[in-house]
Design an enzyme around this catalytic site. Structure first.
Site, PDB file in Angstrom:
ATOM      1  CG  ASN A   9     -12.183  18.720 -25.826  1.00  0.00           C
ATOM      2  OD1 ASN A   9     -13.206  19.366 -25.634  1.00  0.00           O
ATOM      3  ND2 ASN A   9     -12.012  17.488 -25.362  1.00  0.00           N
ATOM      4  CE  LYS A  11     -10.665  17.815 -22.068  1.00  0.00           C
ATOM      5  NZ  LYS A  11      -9.906  16.894 -21.250  1.00  0.00           N
ATOM      6  CG  HIS A  95     -12.848  13.035 -24.804  1.00  0.00           C
ATOM      7  ND1 HIS A  95     -12.666  12.888 -23.447  1.00  0.00           N
ATOM      8  CD2 HIS A  95     -11.844  13.823 -25.248  1.00  0.00           C
ATOM      9  CE1 HIS A  95     -11.584  13.574 -23.091  1.00  0.00           C
ATOM     10  NE2 HIS A  95     -11.062  14.142 -24.166  1.00  0.00           N
ATOM     11  CD  GLU A  97     -12.379  14.583 -19.984  1.00  0.00           C
ATOM     12  OE1 GLU A  97     -13.007  15.495 -20.539  1.00  0.00           O
ATOM     13  OE2 GLU A  97     -11.189  14.705 -19.607  1.00  0.00           O
ATOM     14  CD  GLU A 180      -7.616  12.798 -26.417  1.00  0.00           C
ATOM     15  OE1 GLU A 180      -7.082  13.891 -26.580  1.00  0.00           O
ATOM     16  OE2 GLU A 180      -8.646  12.648 -25.744  1.00  0.00           O
ATOM     17  N   GLY A 186      -5.262  15.510 -18.921  1.00  0.00           N
ATOM     18  CA  GLY A 186      -5.456  16.462 -17.819  1.00  0.00           C
ATOM     19  C   GLY A 186      -4.575  16.167 -16.617  1.00  0.00           C
ATOM     20  CB  SER A 225      -0.515  16.247 -20.625  1.00  0.00           C
ATOM     21  OG  SER A 225      -1.415  15.903 -19.582  1.00  0.00           O
TER      22      SER A 225
HETATM   23  P1  PGA Z   1      -5.524  17.660 -21.964  1.00  0.00           P
HETATM   24  O1  PGA Z   1      -6.857  17.032 -22.574  1.00  0.00           O
HETATM   25  O2  PGA Z   1      -4.762  18.292 -23.084  1.00  0.00           O
HETATM   26  O3  PGA Z   1      -6.005  18.662 -20.953  1.00  0.00           O
HETATM   27  O4  PGA Z   1      -4.773  16.541 -21.341  1.00  0.00           O
HETATM   28  C1  PGA Z   1      -6.831  16.386 -23.833  1.00  0.00           C
HETATM   29  C2  PGA Z   1      -8.199  15.874 -24.160  1.00  0.00           C
HETATM   30  O5  PGA Z   1      -8.949  15.514 -23.265  1.00  0.00           O
HETATM   31  O6  PGA Z   1      -8.589  15.819 -25.348  1.00  0.00           O
END
Ligand code: PGA
Length: 263
Positions: A9, A11, A95, A97, A180, A186, A225
């Site tokens: 992803n 983003k 997601h 976010e 998740e 992140g 992460s």
């Molecule tokens: P990350 O993000 O690997 O940077 O923690 C995962 C995600 O948001 O799908």
């Protein structure tokens, strides 16, 4: 037997040109790796360039979000039909976010409501994706406050049930679910592999209730992460079929290592 899957992803990162360059180095990093599906999810505006660069490769193209209506006066939105025509075969929905829940609450409360996707809109998005033959990647996960209040299982199962409510089990054969935990996204804090396994197994049993007979075939990923260094332990778990990777998918070597672990 479920085939491992790793989803990158990207983003709100990388232009089409930058994305094409990353894919070229990534393909070198996974040369001869077999037995795993890999999907990259660039921004909407980079889909066209990326489709040209992945169409003759083992990589598949995913989108990061979709709007549920087919067409019409919906300024700024992109439909599942448009995504399909752009070569998209997977799409992330729900997601944290886009639900307005960030690992680090570094945006004002007033801004959060702009993103706040609900289980109802996730459900509508899944229906429109399925109609277009695009596999939804449904994200579920609890915030730190919910985990500390002992509500992890209730939150995850509630999101799952809401997202799939009323959808014919036969239609979600190609669904992917990603666990998740919001606090792990992140932040560099990965969920302990045994705990990630426990929640992914819970999701699988929840799937079997919503879509009897399919729980065992639907791929359940872990995200939050994920890195080369921790993916081996995570992917070794019986109910974790791969990863949804954010930050580490922007680095060809790191993402290559994750894909090798999944394979
Ligand atoms: P990350 O993000 O690997 O940077 O923690 C995962 C995600 O948001 O799908």
């Amino acid at each position: 037997m479920r085939r491992p899957l790793v989803v990158g992803n990207w983003k709100m990162n990388l232009s089409g040109v930058e994305g094409v360059a990353l894919v070229e180095s990534f393909l070198r990093a996974i040369y001869l790796v077999d037995g795993v599906d890999v999907v990259i999810c660039p921004s909407h505006v980079a889909l066209q360039s990326l489709w040209i660069s992945v169409r003759d490769t083992p990589l598949a193209l995913g989108a990061q979000d979709v709007f549920w209506e087919h067409h019409g006066a919906f300024t700024g939105k992109v439909s599942a039909c448009m995504l399909r025509q752009a070569g998209v075969t997977y799409c992330i929905v729900g997601h944290s976010e886009t639900r307005g829940r960030f690992g680090k609450l570094d945006v004002p409360e007033s801004t959060l409501s702009t993103f706040a996707e609900s289980d109802e809109t996730v459900n509508l998005k899944i229906r429109s994706l399925v109609y277009q033959g695009i596999a939804p990647i449904l994200c579920v996960g609890e915030t730190l406050a919910e985990r500390e209040a002992g509500r992890t299982d209730e939150v995850v199962l509630g999101q799952l049930a809401g997202a799939l409510h009323g959808i014919d089990p036969d239609e979600i054969r190609h669904l992917v679910v990603a666990y998740e935990p919001v606090w792990a996204i992140g932040t560099g804090k990965t969920c302990d592999a045994a705990e990630a396994q426990r929640v992914c197994a819970l999701i699988r049993s929840g799937l079997d209730k919503v879509a009897p007979g399919f729980g065992n075939d639907i791929r359940v990923l872990y995200g939050g992460s994920v890195k080369g260094a921790n993916s081996k332990e995570l992917f070794r778990q019986p109910d974790i079929d791969g990863g949804l990777v954010g930050g580490a998918s922007l680095n060809a070597k790191e993402f290559g290592e994750i894909v090798r672990c999944a394979a």
